[in-house]
Design a protein around this motif. Sequence first.
Motif, short mmCIF file in Angstrom:
data_model
loop_
_atom_site.label_atom_id
_atom_site.label_comp_id
_atom_site.label_asym_id
_atom_site.label_seq_id
_atom_site.Cartn_x
_atom_site.Cartn_y
_atom_site.Cartn_z
N ILE A 1 0.23 -32.60 35.53
CA ILE A 1 0.20 -33.15 37.09
C ILE A 1 1.34 -32.88 37.74
O ILE A 1 0.84 -32.51 39.06
N ALA A 2 2.41 -32.62 37.50
CA ALA A 2 3.61 -32.38 38.02
C ALA A 2 3.71 -30.76 38.53
O ALA A 2 4.05 -30.57 39.64
N GLN A 3 3.17 -30.11 37.60
CA GLN A 3 2.94 -28.77 38.11
C GLN A 3 1.86 -28.37 39.14
O GLN A 3 2.23 -27.65 39.89
N ARG A 4 0.72 -29.25 39.13
CA ARG A 4 -0.12 -29.02 40.05
C ARG A 4 0.45 -29.59 41.45
O ARG A 4 0.02 -28.79 42.37
N LEU A 5 0.82 -30.55 41.60
CA LEU A 5 1.57 -31.08 42.81
C LEU A 5 2.58 -30.27 43.28
O LEU A 5 2.70 -29.86 44.52
N LEU A 6 3.59 -29.63 42.34
CA LEU A 6 4.52 -28.51 42.84
C LEU A 6 3.72 -27.48 43.56
O LEU A 6 4.09 -27.00 44.61
N GLY A 7 2.75 -27.02 42.91
CA GLY A 7 1.95 -25.83 43.26
C GLY A 7 1.38 -26.08 44.73
O GLY A 7 1.11 -25.06 45.29
N GLN A 8 0.99 -27.28 44.92
CA GLN A 8 0.35 -27.87 46.01
C GLN A 8 1.45 -28.13 47.20
O GLN A 8 1.40 -28.82 48.30
N ASP A 9 2.68 -27.71 47.01
CA ASP A 9 3.94 -28.12 47.82
C ASP A 9 4.20 -29.68 48.17
O ASP A 9 4.29 -30.06 49.36
N CYS A 10 3.92 -30.37 47.21
CA CYS A 10 4.13 -31.97 47.39
C CYS A 10 5.30 -32.44 46.76
O CYS A 10 5.49 -33.57 46.49
N ALA A 11 6.24 -31.68 46.28
CA ALA A 11 7.32 -31.87 45.49
C ALA A 11 8.53 -30.82 45.72
O ALA A 11 8.24 -29.67 45.94
N ARG A 12 9.66 -31.28 45.83
CA ARG A 12 10.72 -30.56 46.16
C ARG A 12 11.07 -29.61 44.73
O ARG A 12 11.57 -28.39 44.81
N ALA A 13 10.85 -30.15 43.59
CA ALA A 13 10.97 -29.41 42.42
C ALA A 13 10.30 -30.24 41.15
O ALA A 13 9.65 -31.50 41.42
N ALA A 14 10.16 -29.79 40.01
CA ALA A 14 9.50 -30.48 39.24
C ALA A 14 9.80 -29.95 37.70
O ALA A 14 10.44 -28.95 37.53
N ILE A 15 9.75 -30.92 36.97
CA ILE A 15 10.33 -30.86 35.29
C ILE A 15 9.08 -31.09 34.40
O ILE A 15 8.72 -32.29 34.94
N ALA A 16 8.72 -30.07 33.77
CA ALA A 16 7.35 -30.37 32.97
C ALA A 16 7.78 -30.26 31.30
O ALA A 16 8.00 -29.32 31.04
N ILE A 17 7.77 -31.69 30.92
CA ILE A 17 8.28 -31.49 29.41
C ILE A 17 7.09 -31.81 28.49
O ILE A 17 6.28 -32.55 28.57
N ASP A 18 7.28 -30.60 27.58
CA ASP A 18 5.82 -30.50 26.61
C ASP A 18 4.54 -30.67 27.42
O ASP A 18 3.90 -31.45 26.93
N ALA A 19 4.37 -29.98 28.44
CA ALA A 19 3.48 -30.34 29.31
C ALA A 19 1.88 -29.78 28.54
O ALA A 19 1.81 -28.78 28.10
N ALA A 20 0.91 -30.50 28.94
CA ALA A 20 -0.25 -30.14 28.38
C ALA A 20 -0.81 -28.72 29.01
O ALA A 20 -0.29 -28.34 30.25
N GLN A 21 -1.59 -28.06 28.40
CA GLN A 21 -1.68 -26.65 28.60
C GLN A 21 -2.64 -26.54 30.18
O GLN A 21 -3.53 -27.11 30.32
N ILE A 22 -2.45 -25.66 31.03
CA ILE A 22 -3.01 -25.57 32.23
C ILE A 22 -3.96 -24.39 32.23
O ILE A 22 -4.06 -23.66 31.03
N LYS A 23 -4.82 -24.18 33.16
CA LYS A 23 -5.85 -23.07 32.97
C LYS A 23 -5.13 -21.90 32.80
O LYS A 23 -4.05 -21.56 33.56
N GLY A 24 -5.64 -20.91 31.94
CA GLY A 24 -4.94 -19.58 31.80
C GLY A 24 -4.07 -19.61 30.59
O GLY A 24 -4.02 -18.46 30.04
N VAL A 25 -4.14 -20.71 30.15
CA VAL A 25 -3.08 -20.66 28.75
C VAL A 25 -4.09 -20.59 27.72
O VAL A 25 -4.99 -21.65 27.52
N LEU A 26 -3.98 -19.49 26.88
CA LEU A 26 -5.21 -19.27 25.92
C LEU A 26 -4.57 -19.92 24.42
O LEU A 26 -5.41 -20.08 23.70
N PRO A 27 -3.32 -19.84 23.93
CA PRO A 27 -3.20 -20.52 22.54
C PRO A 27 -3.67 -21.94 22.42
O PRO A 27 -3.54 -22.82 23.13
#
Length: 263
Positions: A88-114
């Motif tokens: 969620i933090a990465q999505r909002l950062l990518g949408q310019d809704c945050a100054r910065a983000a820290i993603a800890i053991d983050a669930a895999q986003i689209k494009g991650v294959l393993p």
Amino acid sequence: MGTPVLFIHGLWLHASSWEPWVTRFQDEGYDAQAVGWPGDHDTVEESRRDPEAIADHGIDDVVEHVAGVIRGLPELPILVGHSFGGMIAQRLLGQDCARAAIAIDAAQIKGVLPLPLSALRATLPVFKNPANKHRAVSLTAEQFRFAFGNAVSEEESDQLFERWTIPAPGRPLFEAAAANFNPHSPAKVNTANQARGPLLLIASGKDHTVPETVTRATLKQYRHSEAVTDLETFPDRGHSLTIDSGWAEVADTCLKWLRGQSL
């Protein structure tokens, strides 16, 4: 007031599990608070008693819920998310809704294959029944130990389970599992955003739910952006690293990184 910081929990943990972090960040001058998910109640006990309120909320629902909190702040916040909270933090950062983000053991986003076997086993309580997409699912203490508490003692794992766990909606896991087959997946993050704020990804070497290979594959998704994207690894930690007895080391690593980014 200091810079706002929002902490976003993942599946099976209540927002109050961030309380030690909120205090630590407030002591450092930040205006910190933890954000619940749609349907979460104010306490662990209330959330356990009303799983129907939690059920059937997906990734977009959580993103919009947190975005609503952000719109009420005097300035853009720093986001700190764990597991699905990290997505969620990465999505909002990518949408310019945050100054910065820290993603800890983050669930895999689209494009991650393993898709490591341990991750499949950790999420089996949800995937074993397709109807769980629309339900809230609880873990047993044994399932929590495998998914979260494998790097701490069984006694500590059981204590964490009793203190912080709540039912979790199954929908986000089904959405993430189908992400690479859905061009409009809610797990899609704008990883090519050149103008976004800095991002820190944190991986745990013993994490069964989000193994280190997943976080490293996530890092590669950002290769087309020149914005700051850093990686920190805790080799001996599991998925419980934000709530177990070693949480302070992780929190201090985050604070050090933020200082390094002049945040």
